[in-house]
Motif scaffolding. Structure first.
Motif, mmCIF file in Angstrom:
data_model
loop_
_atom_site.group_PDB
_atom_site.id
_atom_site.type_symbol
_atom_site.label_atom_id
_atom_site.label_comp_id
_atom_site.label_asym_id
_atom_site.label_seq_id
_atom_site.Cartn_x
_atom_site.Cartn_y
_atom_site.Cartn_z
ATOM 1 N N ARG A 1 0.830 -1.210 0.000
ATOM 2 C CA ARG A 1 0.000 0.000 0.000
ATOM 3 C C ARG A 1 0.866 1.263 0.000
ATOM 4 N N SER A 2 1.917 1.253 0.803
ATOM 5 C CA SER A 2 2.806 2.422 0.863
ATOM 6 C C SER A 2 3.450 2.697 -0.483
ATOM 7 N N ARG A 3 3.838 1.629 -1.200
ATOM 8 C CA ARG A 3 4.460 1.817 -2.516
ATOM 9 C C ARG A 3 3.472 2.414 -3.515
ATOM 10 N N VAL A 4 2.224 1.950 -3.459
ATOM 11 C CA VAL A 4 1.204 2.498 -4.361
ATOM 12 C C VAL A 4 0.950 3.972 -4.046
ATOM 13 N N ILE A 5 0.864 4.311 -2.777
ATOM 14 C CA ILE A 5 0.647 5.713 -2.389
ATOM 15 C C ILE A 5 1.808 6.582 -2.858
ATOM 16 N N LEU A 6 3.023 6.066 -2.741
ATOM 17 C CA LEU A 6 4.189 6.801 -3.230
ATOM 18 C C LEU A 6 4.097 7.003 -4.741
ATOM 19 N N ASP A 7 3.693 5.962 -5.479
ATOM 20 C CA ASP A 7 3.554 6.069 -6.937
ATOM 21 C C ASP A 7 2.471 7.073 -7.319
ATOM 22 N N ILE A 8 1.365 7.083 -6.585
ATOM 23 C CA ILE A 8 0.273 8.019 -6.872
ATOM 24 C C ILE A 8 0.740 9.452 -6.636
ATOM 25 N N GLY A 9 1.432 9.682 -5.523
ATOM 26 C CA GLY A 9 1.934 11.025 -5.253
ATOM 27 C C GLY A 9 2.918 11.497 -6.311
ATOM 28 N N LYS B 1 -8.181 9.381 -0.826
ATOM 29 C CA LYS B 1 -7.562 9.044 0.465
ATOM 30 C C LYS B 1 -6.070 8.776 0.283
ATOM 31 N N ALA B 2 -5.724 8.057 -0.780
ATOM 32 C CA ALA B 2 -4.315 7.778 -1.051
ATOM 33 C C ALA B 2 -3.554 9.068 -1.364
ATOM 34 N N ILE B 3 -4.197 9.972 -2.094
ATOM 35 C CA ILE B 3 -3.560 11.260 -2.412
ATOM 36 C C ILE B 3 -3.334 12.063 -1.142
ATOM 37 N N TRP B 4 -4.339 12.103 -0.234
ATOM 38 C CA TRP B 4 -4.131 12.828 1.026
ATOM 39 C C TRP B 4 -2.979 12.202 1.805
ATOM 40 N N GLU B 5 -2.917 10.857 1.815
ATOM 41 C CA GLU B 5 -1.818 10.183 2.522
ATOM 42 C C GLU B 5 -0.475 10.528 1.897
ATOM 43 N N SER B 6 -0.436 10.631 0.570
ATOM 44 C CA SER B 6 0.826 10.975 -0.093
ATOM 45 C C SER B 6 1.279 12.380 0.275
ATOM 46 N N LEU B 7 0.334 13.224 0.667
ATOM 47 C CA LEU B 7 0.651 14.582 1.123
ATOM 48 C C LEU B 7 0.872 14.635 2.636
ATOM 49 N N GLU B 8 0.804 13.467 3.285
ATOM 50 C CA GLU B 8 0.986 13.325 4.733
ATOM 51 C C GLU B 8 -0.049 14.113 5.515
ATOM 52 N N LEU B 9 -1.278 14.128 4.992
ATOM 53 C CA LEU B 9 -2.395 14.745 5.703
ATOM 54 C C LEU B 9 -3.043 13.694 6.596
ATOM 55 N N ASP B 10 -3.501 14.111 7.776
ATOM 56 C CA ASP B 10 -3.982 13.128 8.746
ATOM 57 C C ASP B 10 -5.388 12.631 8.408
ATOM 58 N N GLU B 11 -5.795 11.607 9.137
ATOM 59 C CA GLU B 11 -7.058 10.924 8.850
ATOM 60 C C GLU B 11 -8.256 11.840 9.033
ATOM 61 N N ASP C 1 -8.425 21.291 -10.406
ATOM 62 C CA ASP C 1 -8.055 22.568 -9.795
ATOM 63 C C ASP C 1 -8.099 22.530 -8.271
ATOM 64 N N ILE C 2 -9.135 21.887 -7.712
ATOM 65 C CA ILE C 2 -9.284 21.897 -6.259
ATOM 66 C C ILE C 2 -8.160 21.108 -5.603
ATOM 67 N N LEU C 3 -7.730 20.041 -6.236
ATOM 68 C CA LEU C 3 -6.591 19.282 -5.712
ATOM 69 C C LEU C 3 -5.327 20.137 -5.741
ATOM 70 N N GLU C 4 -5.140 20.896 -6.806
ATOM 71 C CA GLU C 4 -3.965 21.768 -6.864
ATOM 72 C C GLU C 4 -3.989 22.794 -5.739
ATOM 73 N N ILE C 5 -5.156 23.383 -5.505
ATOM 74 C CA ILE C 5 -5.269 24.384 -4.439
ATOM 75 C C ILE C 5 -5.036 23.750 -3.078
ATOM 76 N N MET C 6 -5.692 22.612 -2.807
ATOM 77 C CA MET C 6 -5.577 22.002 -1.490
ATOM 78 C C MET C 6 -4.177 21.465 -1.222
ATOM 79 N N SER C 7 -3.449 21.098 -2.283
ATOM 80 C CA SER C 7 -2.061 20.640 -2.101
ATOM 81 C C SER C 7 -1.083 21.813 -2.084
ATOM 82 N N ASN C 8 -1.601 23.026 -2.076
ATOM 83 C CA ASN C 8 -0.787 24.246 -2.087
ATOM 84 C C ASN C 8 0.129 24.308 -3.310
#
Length: 352
Positions: free
Chosen positions: A64-72, A180-190, A268-275
């Motif tokens: 799972r961690s490898r997939v999240i890293l690939d998604i990020g 959820k995986a994208i938020w995890e790749s950004l190290e955002l909490d649950e 666009d919203i993902l770009e904004i929320m990921s700063n």
């Protein structure tokens, strides 16, 4: 010989399907591209990242961690990727594309029941787009249906409701898993994930786009360069012309959808929320004179009124130069987006 529309002709304001079916001479309002421009552009055939997302559901913690890293990495470097082993049957995807095709093949009178000027209408059929202003048209008809949290559908074709309800449910589950995986790749909490994705905070659309053969494809665009005003968009299409292109490192890349897969676009919203870390992918649609292309999109957006569009506080706090953002609703963001015809940097739309 191509026919032409006279002032009293019912085809003065036609859909592109009417133009294609009646073999009508293409009005100049559709001429928004040129061979001269094409000669200056670099168009490549490159493979975008392909990600097997099955470990998000049943993989080991390391998988799972490898997939999240690939998604990020894909979101940061490309803003899009191909999704495989997603769990949606090919038969359901084919049926959904077919249901949209059946809708576009209804009579114009049957489809006009759903013509609406309000972009927030529950079911809306239309043609072209206003992304570049009212005096420019594009070679595209569409049907947009809001399916979550309230489920809507056109009455025809008869099987559209059953197919779209199941397709919407399954693709919404995929998008939620990917977000959820994208938020995890950004190290955002649950707690951030739960707040962003709770039922009252998201909306889901189904959009079918119809691009029939065009008599002068060298002069026409199906859709101009743009980014999507959403978190993410999940896309599939029929087996036809590969007209979809994304802008990557200043060059256009032709996307080819591999069998039994989806494309995932960052919005666009993902770009904004990921700063600004994950860029909203700019893409366009080319057309051809031989085959019809039908695409089915599943955009996931915030709710219209109850969500403030801003970067995650944790990402602002960790930034060396935090962006000063004004709090606006998603509905206000859409107004800014569509008033701004220049496609300027999306973060500029919400800066103080």
């Amino acid at each position: 010989m191509l026919a032409s529309a006279e002032p009293d002709d019912p085809l003065v304001n036609p859909t592109v399907k009417e133009l294609a079916d009646h073999n009508i001479s293409l009005p100049s309002i559709y001429f928004n591209y040129s061979p001269a421009v094409a000669e200056t552009e670099t168009v490549l055939k490159e493979e975008i990242p392909t990600i097997d997302i099955s470990p998000l559901r049943n993989g080991t913690p390391d998988e799972r961690s490898r997939v999240i890293l690939d998604i990020g990495r894909a979101c940061e470097e490309w803003g899009c990727f191909t999704v495989v082993n997603h769990g949606v049957s090919e038969s359901l995807t084919t049926a959904m594309v077919g249901a949209f095709s059946d809708f576009f093949n209804l009579t114009e009178e049957e489809k006009k029941v759903y013509t609406a000027k309000d972009m927030f209408a529950p079911v809306c059929h239309g043609t072209s787009t206003n992304l570049m202003g009212k005096d420019v048209r594009f070679w595209r008809d569409f049907l947009r249906v809001f399916v979550y949290p309230e489920f809507n559908y056109p009455d025809k074709p008869q099987d559209f409701r059953a197919i779209s309800e199941e397709y919407a449910r399954q693709t919404r589950e995929i998008c939620n898993e990917l977000l959820k995986a994208i938020w995890e790749s950004l190290e955002l909490d649950e707690s951030f994930m739960e707040g962003a994705l709770e039922p009252n905070s998201i909306r889901q659309n189904l959009v079918g786009n119809f691009y029939p053969p065009c008599p002068q494809p060298e002069l026409v665009l199906g859709l101009p360069p743009h980014s999507d005003p959403c978190y993410v968009t999940l896309l599939t299409q029929n087996k036809g012309f590969n007209g979809l292109q994304v802008l990557h490192n200043g060059k256009w890349v032709v996307l080819q959808l591999i069998p039994d897969s989806f494309l995932l676009f960052a919005g666009d919203i993902l770009e904004i929320m990921s700063n600004g870390r994950y860029k909203s992918i700019v893409h366009r649609v080319m057309v051809n004179n031989e085959s019809t292309r039908i695409s089915v999109l599943t955009p996931i957006t915030p709710s219209l009124e109850s969500f403030a569009i801003a970067p995650a506080l944790k990402l602002l706090a960790s930034s060396d130069s935090p962006t000063k953002i004004r709090g606006i609703t998603y509905k206000e963001f859409l107004a800014l987006k569509f008033q701004n015809k220049s496609n300027s940097y999306v973060m500029d739309l919400v800066k103080v």
